[in-house]
Design a protein around this motif. Sequence first.
Motif, PDB file in Angstrom:
ATOM      1  N   VAL A 232      45.220  33.523  49.879  1.00  0.00           N
ATOM      2  CA  VAL A 232      44.883  34.742  49.151  1.00  0.00           C
ATOM      3  C   VAL A 232      46.171  35.480  48.792  1.00  0.00           C
ATOM      4  CG1 VAL A 232      43.799  37.010  49.354  1.00  0.00           C
ATOM      5  CG2 VAL A 232      42.603  34.981  50.181  1.00  0.00           C
ATOM      6  N   ARG A 233      46.263  35.835  47.528  1.00  0.00           N
ATOM      7  CA  ARG A 233      47.401  36.586  47.015  1.00  0.00           C
ATOM      8  C   ARG A 233      46.941  37.336  45.783  1.00  0.00           C
ATOM      9  NH1 ARG A 233      47.311  31.426  45.891  1.00  0.00           N
ATOM     10  NH2 ARG A 233      47.800  30.624  43.841  1.00  0.00           N
ATOM     11  N   ASN A 234      47.694  38.320  45.396  1.00  0.00           N
ATOM     12  CA  ASN A 234      47.344  39.075  44.198  1.00  0.00           C
ATOM     13  C   ASN A 234      47.785  38.290  42.966  1.00  0.00           C
ATOM     14  OD1 ASN A 234      46.195  41.270  45.519  1.00  0.00           O
ATOM     15  ND2 ASN A 234      48.198  42.150  45.924  1.00  0.00           N
ATOM     16  N   VAL A 235      46.823  38.050  42.088  1.00  0.00           N
ATOM     17  CA  VAL A 235      47.082  37.354  40.832  1.00  0.00           C
ATOM     18  C   VAL A 235      46.494  38.210  39.724  1.00  0.00           C
ATOM     19  CG1 VAL A 235      46.706  35.242  39.507  1.00  0.00           C
ATOM     20  CG2 VAL A 235      46.932  35.109  41.989  1.00  0.00           C
ATOM     21  N   SER A 236      47.261  38.460  38.702  1.00  0.00           N
ATOM     22  CA  SER A 236      46.768  39.257  37.586  1.00  0.00           C
ATOM     23  C   SER A 236      45.607  38.547  36.906  1.00  0.00           C
ATOM     24  CB  SER A 236      47.886  39.482  36.569  1.00  0.00           C
ATOM     25  OG  SER A 236      47.355  40.053  35.389  1.00  0.00           O
ATOM     26  N   GLU A 237      44.551  39.284  36.670  1.00  0.00           N
ATOM     27  CA  GLU A 237      43.393  38.682  36.001  1.00  0.00           C
ATOM     28  C   GLU A 237      43.690  38.333  34.545  1.00  0.00           C
ATOM     29  OE1 GLU A 237      39.806  40.884  36.802  1.00  0.00           O
ATOM     30  OE2 GLU A 237      39.823  40.237  38.887  1.00  0.00           O
ATOM     31  N   ARG A 238      44.817  38.777  34.036  1.00  0.00           N
ATOM     32  CA  ARG A 238      45.227  38.348  32.683  1.00  0.00           C
ATOM     33  C   ARG A 238      45.473  36.846  32.642  1.00  0.00           C
ATOM     34  NH1 ARG A 238      49.981  42.491  31.767  1.00  0.00           N
ATOM     35  NH2 ARG A 238      50.310  41.616  33.816  1.00  0.00           N
ATOM     36  N   ALA A 239      45.734  36.239  33.812  1.00  0.00           N
ATOM     37  CA  ALA A 239      45.956  34.794  33.891  1.00  0.00           C
ATOM     38  C   ALA A 239      44.687  34.007  33.585  1.00  0.00           C
ATOM     39  CB  ALA A 239      46.486  34.420  35.261  1.00  0.00           C
ATOM     40  N   ALA A 240      43.544  34.653  33.637  1.00  0.00           N
ATOM     41  CA  ALA A 240      42.273  33.960  33.387  1.00  0.00           C
ATOM     42  C   ALA A 240      42.274  33.255  32.037  1.00  0.00           C
ATOM     43  CB  ALA A 240      41.109  34.948  33.472  1.00  0.00           C
TER      44      ALA A 240
ATOM     45  N   GLU B 197      34.414  38.597  35.541  1.00  0.00           N
ATOM     46  CA  GLU B 197      34.502  40.055  35.495  1.00  0.00           C
ATOM     47  C   GLU B 197      33.248  40.733  36.033  1.00  0.00           C
ATOM     48  OE1 GLU B 197      35.568  40.579  31.389  1.00  0.00           O
ATOM     49  OE2 GLU B 197      37.723  40.419  31.839  1.00  0.00           O
ATOM     50  N   SER B 198      32.131  40.018  36.059  1.00  0.00           N
ATOM     51  CA  SER B 198      30.888  40.584  36.594  1.00  0.00           C
ATOM     52  C   SER B 198      30.828  40.503  38.125  1.00  0.00           C
ATOM     53  CB  SER B 198      29.666  39.882  35.996  1.00  0.00           C
ATOM     54  OG  SER B 198      29.500  38.592  36.567  1.00  0.00           O
ATOM     55  N   CYS B 199      31.730  39.745  38.731  1.00  0.00           N
ATOM     56  CA  CYS B 199      31.744  39.570  40.188  1.00  0.00           C
ATOM     57  C   CYS B 199      32.409  40.758  40.874  1.00  0.00           C
ATOM     58  CB  CYS B 199      32.499  38.296  40.565  1.00  0.00           C
ATOM     59  SG  CYS B 199      31.681  36.792  40.042  1.00  0.00           S
ATOM     60  N   THR B 200      31.946  41.056  42.067  1.00  0.00           N
ATOM     61  CA  THR B 200      32.532  42.148  42.852  1.00  0.00           C
ATOM     62  C   THR B 200      33.309  41.642  44.062  1.00  0.00           C
ATOM     63  OG1 THR B 200      30.491  42.373  44.137  1.00  0.00           O
ATOM     64  CG2 THR B 200      30.714  43.765  42.159  1.00  0.00           C
ATOM     65  N   ILE B 201      33.329  40.354  44.289  1.00  0.00           N
ATOM     66  CA  ILE B 201      34.015  39.777  45.446  1.00  0.00           C
ATOM     67  C   ILE B 201      35.525  39.973  45.302  1.00  0.00           C
ATOM     68  CG2 ILE B 201      34.246  37.428  44.486  1.00  0.00           C
ATOM     69  CD1 ILE B 201      33.415  36.420  47.308  1.00  0.00           C
ATOM     70  N   PRO B 202      36.214  40.295  46.399  1.00  0.00           N
ATOM     71  CA  PRO B 202      37.674  40.407  46.308  1.00  0.00           C
ATOM     72  C   PRO B 202      38.307  39.077  45.886  1.00  0.00           C
ATOM     73  CG  PRO B 202      36.866  41.353  48.367  1.00  0.00           C
ATOM     74  CD  PRO B 202      35.704  40.651  47.722  1.00  0.00           C
ATOM     75  N   HIS B 203      39.376  39.165  45.147  1.00  0.00           N
ATOM     76  CA  HIS B 203      40.134  37.991  44.686  1.00  0.00           C
ATOM     77  C   HIS B 203      39.260  37.048  43.860  1.00  0.00           C
ATOM     78  CE1 HIS B 203      43.314  39.477  47.252  1.00  0.00           C
ATOM     79  NE2 HIS B 203      42.441  39.528  48.242  1.00  0.00           N
ATOM     80  N   ARG B 204      38.436  37.629  43.039  1.00  0.00           N
ATOM     81  CA  ARG B 204      37.475  36.839  42.256  1.00  0.00           C
ATOM     82  C   ARG B 204      38.149  35.806  41.369  1.00  0.00           C
ATOM     83  NH1 ARG B 204      35.427  41.924  38.541  1.00  0.00           N
ATOM     84  NH2 ARG B 204      37.371  42.192  37.363  1.00  0.00           N
ATOM     85  N   LEU B 205      39.330  36.114  40.841  1.00  0.00           N
ATOM     86  CA  LEU B 205      40.025  35.146  40.005  1.00  0.00           C
ATOM     87  C   LEU B 205      40.387  33.897  40.807  1.00  0.00           C
ATOM     88  CD1 LEU B 205      41.222  34.544  37.181  1.00  0.00           C
ATOM     89  CD2 LEU B 205      43.389  35.417  38.071  1.00  0.00           C
ATOM     90  N   LEU B 206      40.834  34.074  42.049  1.00  0.00           N
ATOM     91  CA  LEU B 206      41.164  32.915  42.883  1.00  0.00           C
ATOM     92  C   LEU B 206      39.932  32.086  43.210  1.00  0.00           C
ATOM     93  CD1 LEU B 206      43.885  34.217  45.365  1.00  0.00           C
ATOM     94  CD2 LEU B 206      44.149  32.525  43.547  1.00  0.00           C
TER      95      LEU B 206
END
Length: 185
Positions: A98-106, A119-128
Amino acid sequence: MIELALPSAWRDRAIVIRDVDDPESWLRDDELAIARAFPREKRRREWMLARVAAKMLARRHALGDVAVERPLVSVSHSGPWAAAAIDVAPVGIDVEVVRNVSERAARHFLTSEQTAQMESCTIPHRLLHFWCAKEAAWKQRCGAIPFLKGVPLVLEDESSSGLRFDAAETFAIDDVIVALTPPTS
């Protein structure tokens, strides 16, 4: 050695480990030669640990010394963690610290529909979670799709610890997110 407590439905097919004493003792001579050819210690350790994970899982099921070859054996590593999955049908696994990744990477690996689902998800680190699911699904397909963006993935459900997709399921525990493809019928 530390082993993550994976969901019970995964335990026959997957393992995630770290801090293995003497990983070289698990490897055959030909595997040691490959490992020792890596110029960087970090890469060598990751490669060895992923194979140790596969061997531990194979030993648990009395499968002998398995070759780490897709599609029936899948491995992954991230930071100090290594994961392996073994099945009688093609399987894919991914582990990410787990690390912070900018969601712009999506935009690099998700379609616009998948980005909207993320974007509809509320889970932490959803992009990962999406990244892990894509990686696992890609590995299950033996890399037949050249880019992660092309790997089909549809979100089906969200829980407090993970996401369920049509092609994979994710699970967050401690400092890692793990994705595993479902067994095929």
